[in-house]
Design a protein around this motif. Structure first.
Motif, PDB file in Angstrom:
ATOM      1  N   LYS A 116       0.808  -1.219   0.000  1.00  0.00           N
ATOM      2  CA  LYS A 116       0.000   0.000   0.000  1.00  0.00           C
ATOM      3  C   LYS A 116       0.844   1.274   0.000  1.00  0.00           C
ATOM      4  O   LYS A 116       0.376   2.344   0.402  1.00  0.00           O
ATOM      5  CB  LYS A 116      -0.933   0.005   1.214  1.00  0.00           C
ATOM      6  CG  LYS A 116      -1.965  -1.119   1.198  1.00  0.00           C
ATOM      7  CD  LYS A 116      -2.892  -1.038   2.390  1.00  0.00           C
ATOM      8  CE  LYS A 116      -3.971  -2.132   2.313  1.00  0.00           C
ATOM      9  NZ  LYS A 116      -4.902  -1.920   1.200  1.00  0.00           N
ATOM     10  N   GLU A 119      -0.639   4.392  -2.266  1.00  0.00           N
ATOM     11  CA  GLU A 119      -1.796   5.096  -1.719  1.00  0.00           C
ATOM     12  C   GLU A 119      -1.467   5.784  -0.397  1.00  0.00           C
ATOM     13  O   GLU A 119      -1.976   6.871  -0.103  1.00  0.00           O
ATOM     14  CB  GLU A 119      -3.004   4.160  -1.571  1.00  0.00           C
ATOM     15  CG  GLU A 119      -2.731   2.859  -0.850  1.00  0.00           C
ATOM     16  CD  GLU A 119      -2.414   1.707  -1.787  1.00  0.00           C
ATOM     17  OE1 GLU A 119      -3.029   0.631  -1.635  1.00  0.00           O
ATOM     18  OE2 GLU A 119      -1.545   1.876  -2.658  1.00  0.00           O
ATOM     19  N   THR A 120      -0.591   5.175   0.411  1.00  0.00           N
ATOM     20  CA  THR A 120      -0.192   5.799   1.671  1.00  0.00           C
ATOM     21  C   THR A 120       0.572   7.089   1.418  1.00  0.00           C
ATOM     22  O   THR A 120       0.355   8.104   2.093  1.00  0.00           O
ATOM     23  CB  THR A 120       0.680   4.841   2.504  1.00  0.00           C
ATOM     24  OG1 THR A 120      -0.070   3.658   2.794  1.00  0.00           O
ATOM     25  CG2 THR A 120       1.099   5.490   3.813  1.00  0.00           C
ATOM     26  N   VAL A 131      -8.335   3.747  -5.146  1.00  0.00           N
ATOM     27  CA  VAL A 131      -7.611   2.491  -5.353  1.00  0.00           C
ATOM     28  C   VAL A 131      -8.536   1.443  -5.969  1.00  0.00           C
ATOM     29  O   VAL A 131      -9.654   1.236  -5.505  1.00  0.00           O
ATOM     30  CB  VAL A 131      -7.038   1.961  -4.022  1.00  0.00           C
ATOM     31  CG1 VAL A 131      -6.249   0.679  -4.257  1.00  0.00           C
ATOM     32  CG2 VAL A 131      -6.158   3.027  -3.372  1.00  0.00           C
ATOM     33  N   LYS A 151      -4.181  -1.439  -9.146  1.00  0.00           N
ATOM     34  CA  LYS A 151      -3.338  -2.515  -8.639  1.00  0.00           C
ATOM     35  C   LYS A 151      -3.726  -3.784  -9.396  1.00  0.00           C
ATOM     36  O   LYS A 151      -4.543  -4.587  -8.925  1.00  0.00           O
ATOM     37  CB  LYS A 151      -3.507  -2.650  -7.132  1.00  0.00           C
ATOM     38  CG  LYS A 151      -3.294  -1.316  -6.395  1.00  0.00           C
ATOM     39  CD  LYS A 151      -3.385  -1.435  -4.901  1.00  0.00           C
ATOM     40  CE  LYS A 151      -2.111  -1.980  -4.317  1.00  0.00           C
ATOM     41  NZ  LYS A 151      -2.058  -1.828  -2.848  1.00  0.00           N
ATOM     42  N   ASP A 155      -4.225  -6.788  -4.141  1.00  0.00           N
ATOM     43  CA  ASP A 155      -3.874  -5.967  -2.987  1.00  0.00           C
ATOM     44  C   ASP A 155      -3.657  -6.880  -1.780  1.00  0.00           C
ATOM     45  O   ASP A 155      -4.291  -7.934  -1.656  1.00  0.00           O
ATOM     46  CB  ASP A 155      -5.010  -4.972  -2.699  1.00  0.00           C
ATOM     47  CG  ASP A 155      -4.691  -4.030  -1.562  1.00  0.00           C
ATOM     48  OD1 ASP A 155      -3.978  -3.045  -1.803  1.00  0.00           O
ATOM     49  OD2 ASP A 155      -5.156  -4.283  -0.435  1.00  0.00           O
TER      50      ASP A 155
END
Length: 483
Positions: A116, A119-120, A131, A151, A155
């Motif tokens: 992640k 996105e983080t 996402v 993605k 994920d």
């Protein structure tokens, strides 16, 4: 450097243009997450390879190896799922590279990674990521999104559906074909930067080949960053040259798909190169700091004309002006920029002019000092160069003093890596700041030529005409934008 690779400067120049045009996209592979503490595919499946009785040093087709593991378990992927969770399930902090990408105007991200980090990093940059790792998510749009993160291999939150073995790849066109179609469209419409990628993924290779077949000689140019081949300890010269030759052929084959390669000496140089892109991009936006209740040796109409013409010429050169609309300064700068935009028939937007009048309380009094500092920082972070003009105010006793707000803006710029250009000829705080920069000139302008030194000297001379000041300001800006 490989004879097939392009120079860093060419990449920085061309990709920065795509950022300005809002056409840039990023494709991130496993290698880009390694410095965050995650493993690459070799490390991820090392235990799987060993459990199969195979040698991790000899196995390179890891998609097939993953399939062997599933076959051995009677078609059960549970062992692979646990491997993914064990190695990627623990959250890591985004790397400097992720942070730089998140700060840029990139609105489309693609990745084969399960982590992640993208996105983080976007959330840390106060952006809203949308996402998408399932087909159902493709038909919905997250409110007020700033970037889309596709993605395509799944994920970490849903490891059972991760694309990892040969079965998954073979079924992908049928189960997840919409992702492939969207990527194909983005590759046609956007300029991609590939990071942390080996280009051995069968999905990506298939899609790139289809794009090439459809577009033929009209393919959009893309870029990738790769580490140069370096000699291993105890490696023979013959083996080293063999690997170099093989990489040359690989880079040439990427050109067939219109992917240009830029090489770096080490993986640590990738964030440095991205920072160079970010700096070049930010230096097309200039923060104008200034306030004045009087103009000293300048007649008010002369100062107004100088600032008006400066605003117009900056805008004419496609430089975005960012200003807090300082008293006596902001109006003229803004009006000059607006005049040019109107004459050129360009719609006014924050792509050309960002105006941020300082906040006040309901009573009309200034907001707290801390709030003003954050407000200044929020403006400055959008820019790479700052101009300082005049800089005075009336204190509580009615005396004209140098502007403390301009002083703070200068300090914030220096702390943020924004290059300051004080126009000392306008006097007051600008003169004080000019002396400070002039005293440490090489620190602020390490690559300055004799011409730039002369231009900066002219900015501190009260006898320099307004027209000449404007000319010298542009000379210095041009130098910084090439740096």
């Amino acid at each position: 450097m490989s004879t097939e690779a392009i120079p860093e400067e060419q990449f920085v120049r061309e990709f920065t243009k795509e950022l300005h045009s809002r056409n840039a996209a990023a494709f991130i592979g496993a290698g880009f997450s390694m410095s965050a503490g995650y493993v690459n595919w070799n490390e991820l499946l090392k235990g799987v390879v060993t459990d199969l009785g195979l040698d991790p040093q000899k196995e390179h087709d890891l998609v097939s190896v993953a399939q062997y593991s599933v076959n051995k378990a009677g078609g059960n992927k549970n062992a692979l799922t646990r491997t993914i969770l064990h190695n990627i399930g623990v959250a890591k902090k985004p790397t400097i590279g992720h942070q730089i990408l998140a700060s840029l105007p990139i609105h489309t991200f693609w990745t084969t990674n399960y982590d992640k980090l993208i996105e983080t990093s976007l959330e840390d940059a106060k952006k809203v990521p949308d996402v998408k790792h399932t087909l159902e998510q493709l038909s919905t749009t997250w409110p007020n999104r700033d970037a889309v993160v596709y993605k395509m291999h799944g994920d970490i939150s849903d490891p059972t559906n991760a694309v990892i073995c040969k079965d998954d790849y073979e079924r992908y066109p049928f189960k997840m074909g919409q992702f492939a179609s969207l990527l194909k469209g983005d590759l046609i419409e956007k300029t991609f930067l590939f990071l942390g990628f080996s280009f051995t993924d069968p999905n990506i290779d298939f899609i790139l080949s289809r794009v090439r077949a459809v577009m033929e000689d009209n393919q959009r140019e893309h870029y990738c960053i790769q580490k140069k081949i370096t000699k291993w300890p105890k490696e023979t010269k013959k083996d080293f040259e063999y690997r170099q030759l093989k990489q040359d052929y690989f880079i040439r084959d990427l050109k067939r798909k219109n992917i240009q390669t830029v090489e770096v000496d080490s993986y640590y140089d990738i964030p440095r190169l991205l920072e160079k892109v970010a700096t070049r991009f930010k230096r097309s936006s200039i923060f104008v700091s200034g306030a004045a209740v009087e103009f000293g040796a300048w007649k008010p109409n002369e100062a107004d004309s100088f600032l008006y013409n400066l605003g117009a010429s900056l805008s004419e050169k496609n430089i975005r002006i960012v200003t807090g609309s300082g008293v006596g300064i902001g109006g003229a700068i803004i009006n000059g920029a607006l005049e040019h935009l109107d004459t050129a028939g360009i719609a006014i937007s924050e792509e050309h002019l960002m105006m941020r009048p300082f906040p006040h309380t309901a009573s009309g009094n200034p907001a707290s000092k801390g709030r003003w500092t954050k407000y200044r920082q929020a403006m400055i972070e959008h820019t790479g160069i700052a101009l300082f003009v005049f800089g005075n105010k009336v204190d509580k006793s009615g005396k004209i003093v140098e502007s403390g707000g301009m002083r703070e803006e200068f300090d914030l710029c220096v702390a943020s890596g924004v290059v300051p250009i004080p126009v000392g000829a306008t006097g007051y705080m600008a003169k004080t700041l000019w002396r400070e920069v002039e005293g440490h000139f090489d620190d602020f302008f390490p690559k300055a030529t004799a011409t730039i030194r002369k231009s900066f000297s002219a900015l501190g001379n009260a006898s320099t005409s307004a027209a000449k000041l404007e000319e010298e300001i542009h000379e210095i800006i041009h130098h910084l934008q090439k740096d």
